[in-house]
Design a protein around this motif. Structure first.
Motif, mmCIF file in Angstrom:
data_model
loop_
_atom_site.group_PDB
_atom_site.id
_atom_site.type_symbol
_atom_site.label_atom_id
_atom_site.label_comp_id
_atom_site.label_asym_id
_atom_site.label_seq_id
_atom_site.Cartn_x
_atom_site.Cartn_y
_atom_site.Cartn_z
ATOM 1 N N ALA A 141 0.839 -1.206 0.000
ATOM 2 C CA ALA A 141 0.000 0.000 0.000
ATOM 3 C C ALA A 141 0.871 1.253 0.000
ATOM 4 O O ALA A 141 0.577 2.241 -0.697
ATOM 5 N N SER A 142 1.963 1.226 0.745
ATOM 6 C CA SER A 142 2.885 2.367 0.758
ATOM 7 C C SER A 142 3.552 2.540 -0.600
ATOM 8 O O SER A 142 3.745 3.665 -1.082
ATOM 9 N N VAL A 143 3.912 1.428 -1.218
ATOM 10 C CA VAL A 143 4.520 1.483 -2.556
ATOM 11 C C VAL A 143 3.543 2.125 -3.539
ATOM 12 O O VAL A 143 3.928 2.994 -4.350
ATOM 13 N N ILE A 181 3.488 5.789 -3.243
ATOM 14 C CA ILE A 181 4.666 6.381 -3.877
ATOM 15 C C ILE A 181 4.509 6.404 -5.394
ATOM 16 O O ILE A 181 4.861 7.386 -6.066
ATOM 17 N N LEU A 182 3.973 5.321 -5.961
ATOM 18 C CA LEU A 182 3.779 5.256 -7.418
ATOM 19 C C LEU A 182 2.902 6.401 -7.903
ATOM 20 O O LEU A 182 3.191 7.028 -8.932
ATOM 21 N N ALA A 183 1.839 6.673 -7.183
ATOM 22 C CA ALA A 183 0.948 7.770 -7.563
ATOM 23 C C ALA A 183 1.641 9.123 -7.380
ATOM 24 O O ALA A 183 1.523 10.015 -8.226
ATOM 25 N N LYS A 219 11.846 3.781 -1.622
ATOM 26 C CA LYS A 219 11.279 4.916 -0.884
ATOM 27 C C LYS A 219 10.295 4.453 0.190
ATOM 28 O O LYS A 219 10.212 5.050 1.277
ATOM 29 N N ALA A 220 9.542 3.386 -0.125
ATOM 30 C CA ALA A 220 8.497 2.955 0.804
ATOM 31 C C ALA A 220 9.019 2.071 1.923
ATOM 32 O O ALA A 220 8.534 2.135 3.060
ATOM 33 N N ALA A 272 6.161 -3.629 -9.493
ATOM 34 C CA ALA A 272 6.261 -3.502 -8.034
ATOM 35 C C ALA A 272 5.472 -4.604 -7.334
ATOM 36 O O ALA A 272 5.928 -5.182 -6.334
ATOM 37 N N ALA A 273 4.293 -4.901 -7.858
ATOM 38 C CA ALA A 273 3.480 -5.958 -7.255
ATOM 39 C C ALA A 273 4.126 -7.325 -7.457
ATOM 40 O O ALA A 273 3.992 -8.223 -6.600
ATOM 41 N N LEU A 274 4.824 -7.504 -8.576
ATOM 42 C CA LEU A 274 5.491 -8.781 -8.837
ATOM 43 C C LEU A 274 6.554 -9.074 -7.779
ATOM 44 O O LEU A 274 6.691 -10.209 -7.313
#
Length: 457
Positions: free
Chosen positions: A6-8, A11-13, A139-140, A449-451
């Motif tokens: 969720a934190s990642v 950051i992506l957004a 970053k996350a 990122a999810a992978l």
């Protein structure tokens, strides 16, 4: 892991616009590996790639080869975690013809939600999705939950002559559980895909030589063999009326499609009339007994790619040519052996060679076909990750082209490859006005990122 992901995603957004600016920076570099005039630009692209890896929290080395350098990156070590090797390339095709670009090839321009530039989708944009996904994890959470190794080369568009040696020299550093390459395409707009199979390839050049020089056809025609006529006859002998290749042994090792695969192909959205209209042909043609999709993805072929000899200027010239040449490639399917196919093709031509001409047979690059077990654990992880990013699960497809590095990764490092394409076949790869959907660029970063999270489970 759920909280970290969720934190990642936050950051992506937050950093979406920065990712686009970083992509533009790489696209501005004219890293054309085929033209020595762009040599220094290729070195600059390697340096820019290394800088973006370091900014993402990775270590980065620019390692010299006999050609352009290879960038080796590595995320911070996570002891006991699995390791993924990401392959990509920073070199691009020449931009010619320049006058057909709506905007300059190396001045990235955004129109209608797409970024236009040489290398946008092949492969700078797609490769960068994985660097930026590591950036978001750094970053996350300080680092990704697995080990990610990057091998980014600068000679993919000219044959990757130095890649195999690099893989052998750094075998210990490159040990991985699975590889990831994003240099393919989705099945269609908003239809994400995992490519689980590629055809292989062999290439050769056949030249017939008759008289020592071009001769007057009125004086010598009909009395000696004409290399152009004889080559046409040989080419005509390569296929029967049903479109099957007649080379003895050509199909001996072909792995047939399963009933499940044929049904899965048939279930994909495909309109044959639209397919034909888009490429300007009246009807499909190929090996009898197979659909167009099956022919393109999972059946072997033998194609003449170039044919020349004699006089080709304006108006007539009455000669018996001295030479005639054909460039031939065969696309291969799983279990076919490149060397055996080349040997069989050569024998086929030699056995039918008429008196009065000689034949030279020159071979070029080759690679076996690739197919990954759809039940491989990494496939399930990739499917879940793509579903999270795109809002729908991917379809499983094959592609008719070849990516020789996939075979190298298997033979040298004994690692299977996930082919996760974020682009479209209509993105004008190798053509003017190459482009990449920014929506798919961002979704590709999200899926990457999810992978990493899925593979850590």
């Amino acid at each position: 892991m759920a909280d970290s992901m969720a934190s990642v995603e936050s950051i992506l957004a937050q950093d979406a616009d920065r990712y686009v600016e970083d992509l533009k920076a790489l696209l501005r570099i004219p890293s054309v590996s085929a033209d020595t005039a762009f040599h220094d630009h290729c070195l600059s692209a390697a340096a820019e790639t290394a800088e973006q890896l370091e900014a993402a929290g990775c270590s980065a080395e620019i390692i010299s080869t006999a050609g352009f350098p290879i960038v080796l990156g590595r995320s911070p070590e996570v002891p006991g975690a699995s390791t993924v090797l990401v392959y990509g390339h920073y070199d691009v095709q020449p931009p010619d013809p320049l006058d057909e670009w709506e905007t300059p090839a190396f001045e990235p321009t955004i129109r209608d939600g797409r970024i236009y530039a040489r290398g946008a989708t092949d492969d700078k944009g797609q490769m960068l999705t994985h660097i930026k996904s590591v950036d978001a994890w750094t970053k996350a959470a300080g680092h990704p939950p697995i080990n990610v190794v990057f091998v980014i080369e600068g000679e993919e568009e000219v044959g990757s002559d130095n890649l195999d040696q690099f893989l052998k020299d750094h075998r210990e550093k490159l040990k991985a559980d699975v590889a990831v390459i994003s240099d393919t395409s989705m099945y269609g707009p908003d239809i994400p895909a995992i490519t689980y199979g590629l055809r292989g390839i062999v290439a050769c050049e056949v030249t017939l030589t008759g008289p020592s020089q071009d001769l007057h056809s009125g004086i010598f025609g009909g009395a000696i063999a004409n290399p152009c006529n004889e080559l046409a006859t040989l080419i005509g002998s390569l296929h029967d009326a049903d479109g099957r290749v007649t080379v003895e042994g050509f199909y001996d090792d072909v792995r047939s499609l399963t009933d499940q695969e044929r049904q899965a192909f048939a279930d994909l959205p495909f309109d044959e009339a639209t397919f034909c209209n888009n490429i300007g042909v009246k009807a499909p043609r190929g090996e009898a007994g197979f659909t167009t999709t099956e022919r393109r993805w999972a059946r072997p072929t033998c194609d003449v790619n170039g044919l020349f000899g004699g006089y080709s200027g304006e108006g007539p010239k009455t000669i018996v040519p001295s030479k005639a040449t054909a460039k031939i490639t065969c696309r291969l399917v799983p279990d076919q052996k490149p060397e055996a196919i080349l040997d069989a093709l050569k024998r086929h031509l030699e056995d039918r060679l008429p008196d009065g001409v000689t034949m030279s047979f020159m071979t070029y690059h080759g690679a076996p076909a690739f197919v990954m077990d759809p039940d491989h654990p990494a496939m399930a992880a990739a499917s879940t990750a793509i579903d999270r990013a795109f809002g729908k699960p991917p379809v499983l497809i094959r592609e008719g082209g070849s990516i020789p590095v996939v075979a190298s990764l298997k033979s040298i490092l004994d690692v299977d490859t996930l082919l996760l394409g974020w682009g479209q076949n209509t993105d004008n790869l190798h053509s003017p006005n190459e482009r990449f959907s920014l929506k798919d660029f961002q979704r590709g970063i999200h899926a990457s990122a999810a992978l990493w999270a899925e593979l850590a489970k």
